[in-house]
Write an enzyme that holds these catalytic residues in place. Sequence first.
Site, PDB file in Angstrom:
ATOM      1  N   ARG A  98       0.961  -1.182   0.033  1.00 56.23           N
ATOM      2  CA  ARG A  98       0.006  -0.229   0.104  1.00 56.23           C
ATOM      3  C   ARG A  98       0.910   1.349   0.130  1.00 56.23           C
ATOM      4  O   ARG A  98       0.706   2.206  -0.651  1.00 56.23           O
ATOM      5  CB  ARG A  98      -0.792  -0.006   1.272  1.00 56.23           C
ATOM      6  CG  ARG A  98      -1.673   1.364   1.365  1.00 56.23           C
ATOM      7  CD  ARG A  98      -2.522   1.362   2.311  1.00 56.23           C
ATOM      8  NE  ARG A  98      -3.315   2.527   2.588  1.00 56.23           N
ATOM      9  CZ  ARG A  98      -4.366   2.717   3.438  1.00 56.23           C
ATOM     10  NH1 ARG A  98      -4.846   1.988   4.161  1.00 56.23           N
ATOM     11  NH2 ARG A  98      -5.040   4.056   3.363  1.00 56.23           N
ATOM     12  N   ASN A 152     -10.782  -4.030  -0.517  1.00 59.37           N
ATOM     13  CA  ASN A 152     -10.753  -2.998  -1.517  1.00 59.37           C
ATOM     14  C   ASN A 152      -9.776  -3.630  -2.857  1.00 59.37           C
ATOM     15  O   ASN A 152      -8.726  -4.183  -2.464  1.00 59.37           O
ATOM     16  CB  ASN A 152     -10.306  -1.977  -0.860  1.00 59.37           C
ATOM     17  CG  ASN A 152     -11.182  -0.969  -0.141  1.00 59.37           C
ATOM     18  OD1 ASN A 152     -12.612  -1.074  -0.731  1.00 59.37           O
ATOM     19  ND2 ASN A 152     -11.003  -0.687   0.801  1.00 59.37           N
ATOM     20  N   TYR A 253     -14.565  10.322  -1.397  1.00 57.63           N
ATOM     21  CA  TYR A 253     -13.572   9.924  -2.230  1.00 57.63           C
ATOM     22  C   TYR A 253     -13.775  10.764  -3.885  1.00 57.63           C
ATOM     23  O   TYR A 253     -12.798  10.881  -4.333  1.00 57.63           O
ATOM     24  CB  TYR A 253     -13.729   8.499  -2.760  1.00 57.63           C
ATOM     25  CG  TYR A 253     -13.426   7.727  -1.718  1.00 57.63           C
ATOM     26  CD1 TYR A 253     -11.919   7.287  -1.580  1.00 57.63           C
ATOM     27  CD2 TYR A 253     -14.195   7.053  -0.667  1.00 57.63           C
ATOM     28  CE1 TYR A 253     -11.591   6.251  -0.388  1.00 57.63           C
ATOM     29  CE2 TYR A 253     -13.887   6.185   0.361  1.00 57.63           C
ATOM     30  CZ  TYR A 253     -12.564   5.876   0.627  1.00 57.63           C
ATOM     31  OH  TYR A 253     -12.108   4.851   1.498  1.00 57.63           O
TER      32      TYR A 253
END
Length: 436
Positions: A98, A152, A253
């Site tokens: 990530r 996700n 978002y």
Amino acid sequence: MMPQKPLKVAVIGGGSSYTPEIVEGFIKKYDEMPIRELWLVDIEEGRHKLAIVGELARRMVGKAGLPIEVKLTLDRREAIAGADFVTTQIRVGLLEARRRDEHIPISHGVIGQETTGPGGMFKALRTVPVILGICRDIEELAPDAWMLNFTNPAGIVTEAVQKHSRVKTVGLCNSPINFQKFLAKEYGVSEREVLPEFVGINHLHWITAAYVNGEDKLQEMIAGGRDYSALNVAALDWDKEFLSSLGALPTYYLRYFYMTDAMLADMKESLGKNGTRADIVSRIEEELFELYKDANLSEKPKQLEKRGGAYYSEAAVHLMHALYTDKRDIQTLNVRNGGIIDFLPEDASIEVNCVVTAQGPVPLPLQRVPEPIKGLLHAVKTYESLTIEAAISGDRGIALQALVHHPLVPGVAVAKLLLEEMLEVNKAYLPHFFKK
């Protein structure tokens, strides 16, 4: 009459810091949803965290005095065999992957985020093959099980499963449940008295109605500047004139798309001070796991809310409970489009309100889809579908097309640089992209 079949539940990614929340949910719902076996599954790299979280889960169950047997394993097939529900909360490549997903795009002047843009694409490329491997195990060992996915990027993962497996699956996210809680708090009512309408796809949805006791408060909220956000997205102020003419509230978002320059500047500033969200989450997780080690701790700690995914597990428990009891309540879920949004493919995954039955969620017709959102929604869905195709095929050309056509990527030259650099650092997870 309420069904009372004892349940077996497998949590793939059971060593996650989120797990105490889902365990708390199972404890609260036990009278209506009697879980006898709760299997927490992880991989070798997660063995240490699994042991810590697993012992906390056992203490929580023991304190509640319930006959739930918590089992820990690195063998997911053992956990899946005969399961009624399988939940997935995995991160392929762990937080270090990530971190690269966020840092590398920023170095090229592009939004670096784990669920959208180049970072979201590479998370999907790593994740889709692993999830489909889990699905093959479910098809073989628990063909009647429901798979609840909140790995996700949830929309892409859900669509990949729906297109390429026979597993019964539903995707979910914490953003809708967070807005529902926010709306109830704003108007001082219970969550049962509010009903927002969501239109879009995962992490790209708009609220087009906000009912409070049957009265739509959306325009009032827009005029009053009432907005909701999350810990993992910078809460920059929306332009009121823009929202008024849009006639909808965008999810937080959407700041990446509507305020790209300001969000990128904020990311660069944060990178120099505290690092990206991955760096912050790493520090939060260290704190959480130190708390989890405490043999006197037998409940979900308040500090878990800082993790950024608050209420994910609550949403999962609500969904599981509704499927098990045929509750027929309304939840916002990632499901197959089937013509609900008529300008998207029928087999696309969308995020909309659904009535949840024992046979699965039934998406509700939409009251309206604002005209201005259609282009962006279609563009991002095209990127998502291409990303799924690239994840399965390992085709660099398709991956390039997905990246170039993402609205946050400024052009072919930058896309090619990002693709080559990010493929190289992900080589261990994406071997099919390196076959001659």
